[in-house]
Design a protein around this motif. Structure first.
Motif, PDB file in Angstrom:
ATOM      1  N   THR A  84       7.976 -68.106  25.292  1.00 36.79           N
ATOM      2  CA  THR A  84       7.186 -69.254  25.745  1.00 36.79           C
ATOM      3  C   THR A  84       6.672 -70.023  24.533  1.00 36.79           C
ATOM      4  O   THR A  84       6.589 -69.483  23.424  1.00 36.79           O
ATOM      5  CB  THR A  84       5.981 -68.803  26.590  1.00 36.79           C
ATOM      6  OG1 THR A  84       5.127 -68.004  25.777  1.00 36.79           O
ATOM      7  CG2 THR A  84       6.424 -68.020  27.822  1.00 36.79           C
ATOM      8  N   VAL A  85       6.295 -71.276  24.768  1.00 41.77           N
ATOM      9  CA  VAL A  85       5.758 -72.105  23.685  1.00 41.77           C
ATOM     10  C   VAL A  85       4.412 -71.556  23.192  1.00 41.77           C
ATOM     11  O   VAL A  85       4.208 -71.464  21.969  1.00 41.77           O
ATOM     12  CB  VAL A  85       5.662 -73.586  24.126  1.00 41.77           C
ATOM     13  CG1 VAL A  85       4.962 -74.418  23.065  1.00 41.77           C
ATOM     14  CG2 VAL A  85       7.049 -74.147  24.398  1.00 41.77           C
ATOM     15  N   HIS A 123       5.029 -68.728  20.863  1.00 47.07           N
ATOM     16  CA  HIS A 123       5.583 -69.185  19.589  1.00 47.07           C
ATOM     17  C   HIS A 123       4.492 -69.797  18.711  1.00 47.07           C
ATOM     18  O   HIS A 123       4.459 -69.568  17.497  1.00 47.07           O
ATOM     19  CB  HIS A 123       6.709 -70.202  19.836  1.00 47.07           C
ATOM     20  CG  HIS A 123       7.568 -70.412  18.639  1.00 47.07           C
ATOM     21  ND1 HIS A 123       8.607 -69.575  18.314  1.00 47.07           N
ATOM     22  CD2 HIS A 123       7.536 -71.359  17.668  1.00 47.07           C
ATOM     23  CE1 HIS A 123       9.173 -69.990  17.199  1.00 47.07           C
ATOM     24  NE2 HIS A 123       8.541 -71.082  16.789  1.00 47.07           N
ATOM     25  N   LEU A 168      10.623 -73.212  17.101  1.00 47.12           N
ATOM     26  CA  LEU A 168       9.764 -74.019  17.959  1.00 47.12           C
ATOM     27  C   LEU A 168      10.595 -75.054  18.712  1.00 47.12           C
ATOM     28  O   LEU A 168      10.423 -75.239  19.927  1.00 47.12           O
ATOM     29  CB  LEU A 168       8.674 -74.697  17.131  1.00 47.12           C
ATOM     30  CG  LEU A 168       7.712 -75.597  17.904  1.00 47.12           C
ATOM     31  CD1 LEU A 168       6.950 -74.788  18.941  1.00 47.12           C
ATOM     32  CD2 LEU A 168       6.773 -76.303  16.946  1.00 47.12           C
ATOM     33  N   THR A 211      12.550 -73.253  21.370  1.00 54.01           N
ATOM     34  CA  THR A 211      11.690 -72.812  22.470  1.00 54.01           C
ATOM     35  C   THR A 211      11.353 -73.981  23.380  1.00 54.01           C
ATOM     36  O   THR A 211      11.365 -73.851  24.609  1.00 54.01           O
ATOM     37  CB  THR A 211      10.400 -72.171  21.918  1.00 54.01           C
ATOM     38  OG1 THR A 211      10.761 -71.097  21.054  1.00 54.01           O
ATOM     39  CG2 THR A 211       9.532 -71.638  23.034  1.00 54.01           C
ATOM     40  N   ILE A 212      11.048 -75.129  22.791  1.00 51.15           N
ATOM     41  CA  ILE A 212      10.714 -76.310  23.595  1.00 51.15           C
ATOM     42  C   ILE A 212      11.922 -76.780  24.401  1.00 51.15           C
ATOM     43  O   ILE A 212      11.804 -77.134  25.576  1.00 51.15           O
ATOM     44  CB  ILE A 212      10.176 -77.441  22.694  1.00 51.15           C
ATOM     45  CG1 ILE A 212       8.804 -77.041  22.143  1.00 51.15           C
ATOM     46  CG2 ILE A 212      10.089 -78.754  23.449  1.00 51.15           C
ATOM     47  CD1 ILE A 212       8.276 -77.976  21.070  1.00 51.15           C
TER      48      ILE A 212
END
Length: 133
Positions: A57-58, A61, A108, A111-112
């Motif tokens: 999940t963001v 992270h 990042l 993940t996004i």
């Protein structure tokens, strides 16, 4: 029994006759369409692999980034106070960032962007599609 100096020696030679060897049986090979169907069926049941540096999940992270960058900054900021011992925080920061700050930034972005596009393959052809909302 005496040995005569003129004894004769005979040599026996044995010849092998080659027997015909039958070729090994060919393994049963599935038809090409069966292999594609098996791949397509397998692709449906297998969850997609997460990207190399992405987190689940963001927020997770971002928490890893806070720990990693915090440990790196603390290792340098505490150098005048704690001396060389503060540099032990640097490896902790690098592990939290999974190697380097750039690796964390790439993770990042992965993940996004995770879950925004799906790859679907059918009949040997793959396409990128947006999942239904």
């Amino acid at each position: 029994m005496t040995l005569d100096s003129t004894t004769t020696t005979t040599t026996l030679t044995k010849t092998r006759t080659a027997e015909p060897v039958s070729p090994p049986a060919d393994p049963v090979r599935p038809a090409a369409h069966d292999a594609q169907a098996a791949l397509a069926a397998h692709a449906v049941h297998v969850a997609p692999k997460p990207a190399g540096f992405a987190s689940a999940t963001v927020p997770r992270h971002l928490a890893r980034g806070a720990v990693g960058f915090g440990a790196l900054v603390a290792s340098l900021a505490l150098l005048p106070v704690a001396g060389w011992v503060s540099l032990l925080l640097a490896p902790v920061g690098l592990v939290a960032l999974r190697g380097c700050p750039m690796c964390w930034a790439i993770g990042l972005m992965e993940t996004i962007s995770a879950g925004r596009l799906r790859r679907s393959c059918a009949n040997g052809r793959c396409e990128l599609t947006r999942p239904a909302k």
